[in-house]
Write a protein that holds these residues in place. Structure first.
Motif, PDB file in Angstrom:
ATOM      1  N   ASP A 137       0.839  -1.203   0.000  1.00  0.00           N
ATOM      2  CA  ASP A 137       0.000   0.000   0.000  1.00  0.00           C
ATOM      3  C   ASP A 137       0.869   1.247   0.000  1.00  0.00           C
ATOM      4  O   ASP A 137       0.641   2.187  -0.772  1.00  0.00           O
ATOM      5  CB  ASP A 137      -0.907  -0.028   1.239  1.00  0.00           C
ATOM      6  CG  ASP A 137      -1.909   1.118   1.251  1.00  0.00           C
ATOM      7  OD1 ASP A 137      -2.023   1.831   0.237  1.00  0.00           O
ATOM      8  OD2 ASP A 137      -2.563   1.305   2.284  1.00  0.00           O
TER       9      ASP A 137
ATOM     10  N   ARG B  51       1.177   4.179  -2.976  1.00  0.00           N
ATOM     11  CA  ARG B  51       0.973   5.607  -2.709  1.00  0.00           C
ATOM     12  C   ARG B  51       2.207   6.428  -3.039  1.00  0.00           C
ATOM     13  O   ARG B  51       2.115   7.534  -3.580  1.00  0.00           O
ATOM     14  CB  ARG B  51       0.564   5.795  -1.242  1.00  0.00           C
ATOM     15  CG  ARG B  51      -0.878   5.377  -0.966  1.00  0.00           C
ATOM     16  CD  ARG B  51      -1.309   5.672   0.446  1.00  0.00           C
ATOM     17  NE  ARG B  51      -0.904   4.631   1.383  1.00  0.00           N
ATOM     18  CZ  ARG B  51      -0.072   4.791   2.376  1.00  0.00           C
ATOM     19  NH1 ARG B  51       0.516   5.966   2.585  1.00  0.00           N
ATOM     20  NH2 ARG B  51       0.215   3.787   3.190  1.00  0.00           N
TER      21      ARG B  51
ATOM     22  N   ASP C  35      -8.417   5.682  -6.757  1.00  0.00           N
ATOM     23  CA  ASP C  35      -7.380   6.666  -6.418  1.00  0.00           C
ATOM     24  C   ASP C  35      -6.314   6.715  -7.510  1.00  0.00           C
ATOM     25  O   ASP C  35      -5.809   7.789  -7.852  1.00  0.00           O
ATOM     26  CB  ASP C  35      -6.723   6.301  -5.077  1.00  0.00           C
ATOM     27  CG  ASP C  35      -7.678   6.443  -3.902  1.00  0.00           C
ATOM     28  OD1 ASP C  35      -8.643   7.206  -4.038  1.00  0.00           O
ATOM     29  OD2 ASP C  35      -7.452   5.782  -2.879  1.00  0.00           O
TER      30      ASP C  35
ATOM     31  N   LYS D 297      -9.434  -1.165  -2.927  1.00  0.00           N
ATOM     32  CA  LYS D 297      -9.452   0.113  -2.232  1.00  0.00           C
ATOM     33  C   LYS D 297      -8.761   1.245  -2.996  1.00  0.00           C
ATOM     34  O   LYS D 297      -9.056   2.420  -2.753  1.00  0.00           O
ATOM     35  CB  LYS D 297      -8.796  -0.028  -0.855  1.00  0.00           C
ATOM     36  CG  LYS D 297      -9.579  -0.910   0.110  1.00  0.00           C
ATOM     37  CD  LYS D 297      -8.862  -1.028   1.443  1.00  0.00           C
ATOM     38  CE  LYS D 297      -9.677  -1.860   2.435  1.00  0.00           C
ATOM     39  NZ  LYS D 297      -9.003  -2.014   3.744  1.00  0.00           N
ATOM     40  N   THR D 298      -7.823   0.905  -3.871  1.00  0.00           N
ATOM     41  CA  THR D 298      -6.991   1.959  -4.462  1.00  0.00           C
ATOM     42  C   THR D 298      -7.224   2.204  -5.947  1.00  0.00           C
ATOM     43  O   THR D 298      -6.647   3.144  -6.496  1.00  0.00           O
ATOM     44  CB  THR D 298      -5.501   1.624  -4.272  1.00  0.00           C
ATOM     45  OG1 THR D 298      -5.199   0.375  -4.926  1.00  0.00           O
ATOM     46  CG2 THR D 298      -5.148   1.534  -2.805  1.00  0.00           C
ATOM     47  N   THR D 299      -8.027   1.388  -6.609  1.00  0.00           N
ATOM     48  CA  THR D 299      -8.186   1.526  -8.060  1.00  0.00           C
ATOM     49  C   THR D 299      -8.638   2.921  -8.460  1.00  0.00           C
ATOM     50  O   THR D 299      -8.049   3.549  -9.370  1.00  0.00           O
ATOM     51  CB  THR D 299      -9.189   0.481  -8.592  1.00  0.00           C
ATOM     52  OG1 THR D 299      -8.720  -0.828  -8.285  1.00  0.00           O
ATOM     53  CG2 THR D 299      -9.349   0.612 -10.102  1.00  0.00           C
TER      54      THR D 299
ATOM     55  N   ASN E  26      -5.555   9.990 -10.000  1.00  0.00           N
ATOM     56  CA  ASN E  26      -4.274  10.630  -9.726  1.00  0.00           C
ATOM     57  C   ASN E  26      -3.778  11.427 -10.924  1.00  0.00           C
ATOM     58  O   ASN E  26      -3.860  10.985 -12.071  1.00  0.00           O
ATOM     59  CB  ASN E  26      -3.230   9.565  -9.351  1.00  0.00           C
ATOM     60  CG  ASN E  26      -1.922  10.165  -8.888  1.00  0.00           C
ATOM     61  OD1 ASN E  26      -1.078  10.535  -9.693  1.00  0.00           O
ATOM     62  ND2 ASN E  26      -1.769  10.288  -7.581  1.00  0.00           N
TER      63      ASN E  26
ATOM     64  N   LEU F  20      -6.321  -4.545  -1.481  1.00  0.00           N
ATOM     65  CA  LEU F  20      -5.725  -3.245  -1.793  1.00  0.00           C
ATOM     66  C   LEU F  20      -6.159  -2.761  -3.172  1.00  0.00           C
ATOM     67  O   LEU F  20      -6.416  -1.575  -3.371  1.00  0.00           O
ATOM     68  CB  LEU F  20      -4.207  -3.346  -1.725  1.00  0.00           C
ATOM     69  CG  LEU F  20      -3.415  -2.065  -1.975  1.00  0.00           C
ATOM     70  CD1 LEU F  20      -3.753  -1.000  -0.938  1.00  0.00           C
ATOM     71  CD2 LEU F  20      -1.914  -2.351  -1.969  1.00  0.00           C
TER      72      LEU F  20
END
Length: 481
Positions: A289, A293, A341, A337-339, A345, A334
């Motif tokens: 994670d 980021r 984001d 949860k992050t796709t 970006n 993960l």
């Protein structure tokens, strides 16, 4: 309206069949085979063939990248600035940055001395090195504290920190460790699990890359396994992990300067950790994670395949299965949860977004597990019972041969064990697929964390003890072998 009966939907031959249950089941199978089962199985075969093509192309791509790096000698020293850190007569040890070494652990009685001893032997000025032992233990707290006091009495700058709860597990432990005031003076942090044994020159080989290349956030070393010859299971694990380091990490580092942090055996720039939001402790793969980021913030990563850190593989199937559950469930969770984001970006290119979502997550962390299980362990065997469904030779012979052969390149010494490795991986594919689905759905076990049991020198000591003592009948559970 005329009454509709079940008989109108069943052929007359079925009603005249005998009462033999086996015969009725066989007839029912023939009735649904052509209109239902065969079409569905054909669709599954086509999907499996598509997935096999994707996996094989991805592995061929990584092979080409690695060959290119080797042929043209694209070593890290040629892609990035590297100059050794040397003592300066005028400023003395001030030429060396202050480095924090974090050792997170939890009730690891057999191995807690290993990384503490290795960290204390690192070739780095004593006043520029700070060792931080982060302990979530309850059973061996006094033992670890005494070991830290003993090291401190020899002039080693070592701190022992404990927590009241295990909230956030390893990530929570690392996060808590970064809160202390003395850490604010450190520029870099090296992380070693309790069974890892870095060589004395580890920091002298890693830190110069971070010092002279401000765009680098992470330098990751390769894992070397001290117990790979312990049993057949550890040999199989070595083959899988060597492929990961030889191809996946090398390809990611060489092409996109991005890959997943392995959680240990690496050095981070603390400024990059802070800029990326720090340790959030929201998944069981917080190391990955944080890497995602940091990558979205524009930081680059470097993998050093020539720098190896000794570590230990799980010796029992139970421990390995728990480890693989975390390693498969965490990335899937993960990804969930992050796709979005990643999509939203604006700091990285569209190409890098596609690479992270499609190649890094979808292909390597999700699809490959499901493909290995469903295609080779479910769909492929089912076609034996349905001759109407055919799988082309390139899907049954050539593609599996390519994928399997490429997987063995990381560990040439174990090439003769490929047959056992295939069986072993097919078994583990079931567990990984189950864990991946749990992570995608964020089901009950999505955040389960079981510390992977490591034995350190326990096996050797046990063998010596048993050799001197009379043989005793030992009872064991088959699943713990």
């Amino acid at each position: 309206m005329a009454e509709v009966s079940l008989k109108s939907f069943i052929p007359e031959s079925f009603s005249r069949s005998t009462a033999d249950i086996t015969g009725q089941i066989g007839l029912l199978r023939e009735l649904i085979k052509v209109p239902l089962v065969v079409p569905l199985l054909r669709i599954a075969v086509y999907l499996g063939l598509v997935m096999s093509m994707i996996v094989s192309v991805e592995r061929l791509y990584m092979l080409i990248v690695v060959i290119f790096v080797k042929l043209f000698k694209r070593k890290p020293e040629k892609r990035y600035i590297w100059e050794p850190v040397q003592d300066d007569v005028e400023i003395g040890n001030a030429a060396f940055p202050l480095v924090l070494v974090q050792i997170p652990m939890c009730n690891e009685k057999e191995v807690y001395k290993i990384s503490i001893g290795a960290a204390c032997n690192l070739s780095w000025p004593a006043d520029r090195l700070l060792i931080q032992v982060l302990d979530d233990s309850s059973d061996i707290k006094d033992m670890i504290e005494k070991e830290c006091i003993r090291k401190a009495s020899k002039g080693i700058n070592i701190r022992y920190q404990t927590r009241e709860t295990r909230r956030g597990y390893k990530a929570g432990n690392l996060k808590e460790g970064m809160k202390h005031d003395y850490v604010k003076e450190c520029e870099y942090v090296a992380i070693f699990d309790s069974d890892f044994r870095p060589e004395p020159d580890f920091l002298r080989r890693c830190i110069p890359f971070l010092m002279h290349n401000p765009e680098l956030a992470l330098v990751q070393a390769r894992w070397k396994f001290v117990n790979s010859d312990e049993c057949l299971s550890t040999r199989m694990q070595e083959m899988s992990l060597d492929y990961h380091f030889t191809f996946e990490q090398e390809a990611g580092s060489s092409t996109h300067a991005f890959f997943g942090f392995n959680g240990t055996g690496g050095v981070w720039r603390i400024a990059a950790i802070n800029e990326s939001g720090g340790w959030k402790a929201r998944t069981t793969v917080e190391d990955m994670d944080l890497a995602v980021r940091a990558g979205l913030e524009g930081w680059k990563f470097l993998y050093l395949g020539d720098l190896q850190v000794k570590s230990e593989l799980p010796s029992t199937f139970k421990a390995y299965r728990s480890q693989q559950h975390r390693w498969s469930c965490g990335p899937a969770n993960l990804f969930r949860k992050t796709t979005m984001d990643i999509v939203r970006n604006k700091k990285v290119s569209v190409w890098k977004k596609v690479y992270v979502i499609y190649n890094f997550f979808f292909v390597k962390k999700i699809m490959v597990h499901m493909f290995n299980f469903f295609f080779y362990s479910v769909i492929f065997p089912l076609t034996v019972f349905f001759p109407e469904v055919e799988i082309p030779k390139w899907g049954t012979i050539y593609i599996p041969f390519i994928v399997t052969t490429l997987s063995s390149f990381g560990t040439p010494r174990s090439f003769h064990l490929l047959f056992y490795w295939i069986v072993f991986e097919n078994v583990m594919a079931f567990h990984r697929t189950k864990a991946t689905i749990i992570g995608l759905l964020e089901a009950k076990r999505a955040n389960e964390w079981v510390v992977t049991q490591k034995l350190g020198d326990a096996l050797k000591n046990k063998s010596n003890t048993e050799a001197a003592a009379p043989a005793k009948k030992v009872r064991f559970k088959l699943r713990d072998r």
